[in-house]
Design an enzyme around this catalytic site. Structure first.
Site, PDB file in Angstrom:
ATOM      1  CE  LYS A   2       3.813   0.025   3.031  1.00 35.12           C
ATOM      2  NZ  LYS A   2       4.683   0.821   3.879  1.00 35.12           N
ATOM      3  N   GLY A  52       7.099   9.364   6.269  1.00 36.09           N
ATOM      4  CA  GLY A  52       8.259   9.991   6.895  1.00 36.09           C
ATOM      5  C   GLY A  52       8.027  11.399   7.410  1.00 36.09           C
ATOM      6  CG  ASN A  72      11.000   2.239   8.590  1.00 36.22           C
ATOM      7  OD1 ASN A  72      11.845   2.376   9.459  1.00 36.22           O
ATOM      8  ND2 ASN A  72      11.307   1.682   7.445  1.00 36.22           N
TER       9      ASN A  72
END
Lengths: 257, 66
Positions: free
Chosen positions: A99, A160, A208
């Site tokens: 990635k 995030g 994530n």
């Protein structure tokens, strides 16, 4: 209904790819990954703490024989750093997937697109299966596909941030032109965000923080699994057109006089 | 012999190989990758690659990440 996700010649049942950062411990990581149904998990490469290497290692909990391990180049700010990290990750012996992230700015963590292109060229030439993290930028997506990347991974919103898909129209343009899988990577906040990505027609979603940072990560992992499945099915089913006014669902004929 | 391992100065006995170092650190069972002076050391060379004075060694592994 068989609807496999094909990536770099491999076939997967799950269209949810999950990260392994920010969990309380490895046991929680393992549980969340299991419940999410993900078959591909991302990991980062870092120095071993040589004064205290620790007894446990992430891969003791997430066996590479069960999961496809996708190392990232997170934290790299130049093409050279990203290339170096990818080479080391491959040497660690879990395959040639990477990635590719080349970060351009600490505050936004937006990608440095020219540096990403530069690193992708080198890594594709060296036989890596390159999955680049990019802005929701159709031109960057096109160029990376032309270089030979195995997928393109536009962000939904900053890493995030949990803001969800900020520019669905750009994602649609990327989808329209791409001949490689399009994976929305970063910025998902909750289940509906993941569903929106899949309803747009994206091939998979990578997240994530949305899971690891939830109050109950295990329950959120389940929510995300369901959202990705629901979104995919809704995409395949073909949604109705949006209309400004109502259309009755019940017949007009036979109404009481 | 002085070497830098993961950015920290270390004193080691002379004649150590990369394999010896990995073993001393208790990393035998780990999936690690090793770089010496910015060049990757292939796994098959751990046993014959000697550490020398001033070498800069990086030993990395996988951790949680997104």
């Amino acid at each position: 209904m068989a609807d496999p996700f094909e990536l770099a010649g491999k076939s997967f049942q799950s269209r949810l790819i999950v990260g392994t950062g920010k969990y309380r411990d490895f046991a929680e990581t393992k549980r969340a990954v299991e419940v999410s149904g993900a078959e591909i998990v991302t990991v980062a490469l870092r120095r071993v703490n040589i004064t205290d290497p620790g007894k446990e290692n992430l891969l003791d909990f997430l066996s590479p024989s069960r999961y496809t391990i996708l190392p990232n180049t997170a934290g790299c700010y130049t093409a050279d750093e990203a290339i170096r990290t990818a080479r080391l990750a491959r040497e660690a012996g879990i395959g040639n997937l990477v990635k590719l992230e080349v970060i351009g700015d600490q505050k936004t963590l937006f990608p440095d697109v020219p540096a990403t292109l530069e690193a992708a060229k080198v890594l594709v030439r060296e036989g890596f299966v390159v999955l680049p993290y990019i802005n929701d930028d159709p031109i960057a997506a096109k160029k990376l596909e032309e270089i030979g990347c195995a997928a393109v991974m536009p962000l939904a919103a900053p890493i995030g941030s949990g803001l969800g898909i900020r520019n669905p129209y750009n994602i649609r343009i990327i989808l329209e032109q791409a001949r490689v899988p399009v994976i929305v990577d970063a910025g998902v906040g909750t289940a509906s965000d993941a569903a929106v990505a899949m309803e747009l027609g994206c091939d998979a979603v990578l997240m994530n923080t949305a899971i690891a940072g939830a109050k109950d990560p295990i329950l959120m992992a389940e929510a995300m699994r369901l959202a990705v499945e629901a979104g995919r099915k809704a995409f395949l089913a073909g949604r109705i057109q949006r209309k400004l006014y109502a259309t009755a669902s019940s017949p007009i004929e036979g109404l009481l006089g | 012999m002085h070497v830098i391992i993961n950015g920290e100065a270390q004193t080691l006995s002379a004649g150590l190989t990369v394999a010896d170092l990995i073993s001393q650190l208790g990393l035998n069972q780990r999936r690690v990758a090793v770089e010496m002076n910015r060049e990757i050391v292939a796994r098959e060379h751990y046993g014959d690659r000697l550490l020398r004075e001033g070498d800069q060694v990086e030993i990395v592994h996988f951790v949680g990440g997104g």
